[in-house]
Write an enzyme that holds these catalytic residues in place. Structure first.
Site, PDB file in Angstrom:
ATOM      1  N   ASN A   9       0.863  -1.184   0.000  1.00  0.00           N
ATOM      2  CA  ASN A   9       0.000   0.000   0.000  1.00  0.00           C
ATOM      3  C   ASN A   9       0.898   1.232   0.000  1.00  0.00           C
ATOM      4  O   ASN A   9       1.514   1.550   1.013  1.00  0.00           O
ATOM      5  CB  ASN A   9      -0.886  -0.036   1.261  1.00  0.00           C
ATOM      6  CG  ASN A   9      -1.704   1.229   1.417  1.00  0.00           C
ATOM      7  OD1 ASN A   9      -1.823   2.033   0.493  1.00  0.00           O
ATOM      8  ND2 ASN A   9      -2.276   1.415   2.596  1.00  0.00           N
ATOM      9  N   TRP A  10       0.952   1.881  -1.151  1.00  0.00           N
ATOM     10  CA  TRP A  10       1.871   3.035  -1.280  1.00  0.00           C
ATOM     11  C   TRP A  10       1.301   4.302  -0.662  1.00  0.00           C
ATOM     12  O   TRP A  10       2.002   5.305  -0.587  1.00  0.00           O
ATOM     13  CB  TRP A  10       2.198   3.286  -2.761  1.00  0.00           C
ATOM     14  CG  TRP A  10       2.963   2.186  -3.430  1.00  0.00           C
ATOM     15  CD1 TRP A  10       3.346   0.988  -2.880  1.00  0.00           C
ATOM     16  CD2 TRP A  10       3.446   2.179  -4.770  1.00  0.00           C
ATOM     17  NE1 TRP A  10       4.034   0.242  -3.807  1.00  0.00           N
ATOM     18  CE2 TRP A  10       4.110   0.955  -4.978  1.00  0.00           C
ATOM     19  CE3 TRP A  10       3.369   3.093  -5.823  1.00  0.00           C
ATOM     20  CZ2 TRP A  10       4.703   0.619  -6.196  1.00  0.00           C
ATOM     21  CZ3 TRP A  10       3.958   2.762  -7.036  1.00  0.00           C
ATOM     22  CH2 TRP A  10       4.620   1.543  -7.217  1.00  0.00           C
ATOM     23  N   LYS A  11       0.045   4.284  -0.289  1.00  0.00           N
ATOM     24  CA  LYS A  11      -0.608   5.452   0.323  1.00  0.00           C
ATOM     25  C   LYS A  11      -0.432   6.697  -0.574  1.00  0.00           C
ATOM     26  O   LYS A  11      -0.335   6.560  -1.788  1.00  0.00           O
ATOM     27  CB  LYS A  11      -0.076   5.679   1.739  1.00  0.00           C
ATOM     28  CG  LYS A  11      -0.082   4.390   2.575  1.00  0.00           C
ATOM     29  CD  LYS A  11       0.159   4.622   4.024  1.00  0.00           C
ATOM     30  CE  LYS A  11       0.219   3.295   4.738  1.00  0.00           C
ATOM     31  NZ  LYS A  11       0.291   3.408   6.174  1.00  0.00           N
ATOM     32  N   HIS A  94      -9.158   0.771   5.239  1.00  0.00           N
ATOM     33  CA  HIS A  94      -7.863   1.013   5.885  1.00  0.00           C
ATOM     34  C   HIS A  94      -8.068   1.942   7.083  1.00  0.00           C
ATOM     35  O   HIS A  94      -8.902   2.847   7.036  1.00  0.00           O
ATOM     36  CB  HIS A  94      -6.885   1.628   4.877  1.00  0.00           C
ATOM     37  CG  HIS A  94      -5.488   1.631   5.403  1.00  0.00           C
ATOM     38  ND1 HIS A  94      -5.040   2.581   6.288  1.00  0.00           N
ATOM     39  CD2 HIS A  94      -4.445   0.780   5.194  1.00  0.00           C
ATOM     40  CE1 HIS A  94      -3.771   2.322   6.595  1.00  0.00           C
ATOM     41  NE2 HIS A  94      -3.390   1.233   5.943  1.00  0.00           N
ATOM     42  N   GLU A  96      -6.497   4.402   8.105  1.00  0.00           N
ATOM     43  CA  GLU A  96      -6.358   5.833   7.807  1.00  0.00           C
ATOM     44  C   GLU A  96      -7.636   6.384   7.175  1.00  0.00           C
ATOM     45  O   GLU A  96      -7.996   7.542   7.392  1.00  0.00           O
ATOM     46  CB  GLU A  96      -5.123   6.058   6.910  1.00  0.00           C
ATOM     47  CG  GLU A  96      -3.841   5.838   7.703  1.00  0.00           C
ATOM     48  CD  GLU A  96      -2.670   5.310   6.914  1.00  0.00           C
ATOM     49  OE1 GLU A  96      -2.684   5.379   5.668  1.00  0.00           O
ATOM     50  OE2 GLU A  96      -1.726   4.804   7.549  1.00  0.00           O
ATOM     51  N   GLU A 166      -5.080  -5.347  10.725  1.00  0.00           N
ATOM     52  CA  GLU A 166      -4.038  -4.342  10.917  1.00  0.00           C
ATOM     53  C   GLU A 166      -4.270  -3.624  12.244  1.00  0.00           C
ATOM     54  O   GLU A 166      -5.046  -2.656  12.302  1.00  0.00           O
ATOM     55  CB  GLU A 166      -4.075  -3.324   9.781  1.00  0.00           C
ATOM     56  CG  GLU A 166      -3.844  -3.931   8.420  1.00  0.00           C
ATOM     57  CD  GLU A 166      -3.303  -2.890   7.449  1.00  0.00           C
ATOM     58  OE1 GLU A 166      -2.201  -3.085   6.958  1.00  0.00           O
ATOM     59  OE2 GLU A 166      -3.986  -1.884   7.229  1.00  0.00           O
ATOM     60  N   GLY A 172       2.707   1.899  10.764  1.00  0.00           N
ATOM     61  CA  GLY A 172       3.612   3.026  10.587  1.00  0.00           C
ATOM     62  C   GLY A 172       4.329   3.429  11.862  1.00  0.00           C
ATOM     63  O   GLY A 172       4.958   4.486  11.927  1.00  0.00           O
ATOM     64  N   SER A 212       3.834  -2.583  10.279  1.00  0.00           N
ATOM     65  CA  SER A 212       5.293  -2.566  10.424  1.00  0.00           C
ATOM     66  C   SER A 212       5.959  -3.898  10.064  1.00  0.00           C
ATOM     67  O   SER A 212       6.927  -4.307  10.704  1.00  0.00           O
ATOM     68  CB  SER A 212       5.678  -2.119  11.836  1.00  0.00           C
ATOM     69  OG  SER A 212       5.194  -0.819  12.077  1.00  0.00           O
ATOM     70  N   GLY A 233       2.962  -1.303   4.278  1.00  0.00           N
ATOM     71  CA  GLY A 233       2.980   0.129   4.008  1.00  0.00           C
ATOM     72  C   GLY A 233       4.390   0.606   3.698  1.00  0.00           C
ATOM     73  O   GLY A 233       4.893   0.450   2.580  1.00  0.00           O
ATOM     74  N   GLY A 234       5.060   1.148   4.694  1.00  0.00           N
ATOM     75  CA  GLY A 234       6.373   1.773   4.512  1.00  0.00           C
ATOM     76  C   GLY A 234       7.369   0.924   3.733  1.00  0.00           C
ATOM     77  O   GLY A 234       8.041   1.416   2.817  1.00  0.00           O
TER      78      GLY A 234
END
Ligand code: PEP
Length: 249
Positions: A9-11, A94, A96, A166, A172, A212, A233-234
């Protein structure tokens, strides 16, 4: 048989040229993994990504969509629009989206219905906050997120549902659920599905862990019997790290 899946997920990261560089770097990676691999660039770069990755084994997926088919929803994107550019899978729910855009289980149920009605696959995200876990309420919270957004579906609809657990406190933050915490929750999720839809449906649904995940911890988390992959994510923003995670399968 459920599949192993690793989705990045590149957000809201990467403009067009950065997207092109990352896609190229992804294509250069070597893998013998049996996992399905997906990446979710931002809306403006989806079309480009679909075309660049058309001959690869990496699927391009969307990070969100609206529940309506079309109409007066300024700034929104529909399932048909995604399908028209070759996107067949969408991430919904998600944390966010839930936190910053007030997405509720009820709204998400409508989005899930809209995606499935168009024959899309859904990666449905959910997870408890730190306060829930500290209070020992994580199973109650996760159970109700799943029931409220998904339990109106038929058993057959679960062929197109992937679940992504999640825990919000691990997204993150660098803090990961321990492999045992992930396994315990994934087993609970599968049992919740089995109680409602039976063992066959529950056994067939892939349940991803997100929060993470990195090259250093992926193998141990993915070794757990009810963890069928990861939503990353990251670490999905660097091709080498992402494929180190993919290669944990
Ligand atoms: C995510 O946003 O879905 C996620 C898991 O992020 P990270 O891997 O950076 O914790």
């Amino acid at each position: 048989m459920r599949k192993n899946i690793v989705a990045g997920n590149w957000k809201m990261n990467n403009d067009l040229s950065q997207t092109e560089s990352l896609l190229k770097a992804l294509q250069d990676q070597k893998t013998t993994s049996n996992a399905e691999v997906m990446v979710a660039p931002t809306f403006t770069n989806l079309s480009q990504a679909v075309s660049t990755l058309k001959d690869s084994n990496i699927e391009v997926v969307a990070q969100n969509m609206h529940f309506a088919e079309n109409g007066a929803y300024t700034g929104e994107i529909s399932a048909s629009m995604l399908k028209s550019i070759g996107v067949k899978t969408v991430i919904l729910g998600h944390s966010e989206r839930r936190e910053y855009f007030n997405e509720t289980d009820e709204l998400l149920a409508k989005k899930v219905d809209a995606a499935l009605a168009k024959g899309m696959r859904v990666i449905f995200c959910f997870g408890e906050e730190l306060a829930d876990r500290k209070a020992g309420n994580e199973e109650a919270v996760v159970g109700s997120q799943i029931k409220n957004a998904l339990f109106h579906l038929s058993a057959a609809a679960f062929r197109n549902i992937v679940l992504a657990y999640e825990p919000v406190w691990a997204i993150g933050t660098g803090e990961t659920a321990s492999p045992e915490q992930a396994q315990d929750m994934h087993a609970f999720i599968r049992q919740t599905l089995a109680n409602k839809y039976g063992e066959d449906v529950a056994d067939g649904v892939s349940i991803l862990y997100g929060g993470s995940v990195k090259p250093a911890n992926a193998e141990e988390i993915f070794s757990k019997p009810d963890v069928d992959g990861g939503l990353i994510g990251g670490a999905s923003l660097k091709a080498e790290d992402f494929f180190a995670i993919v290669n944990a399968f």
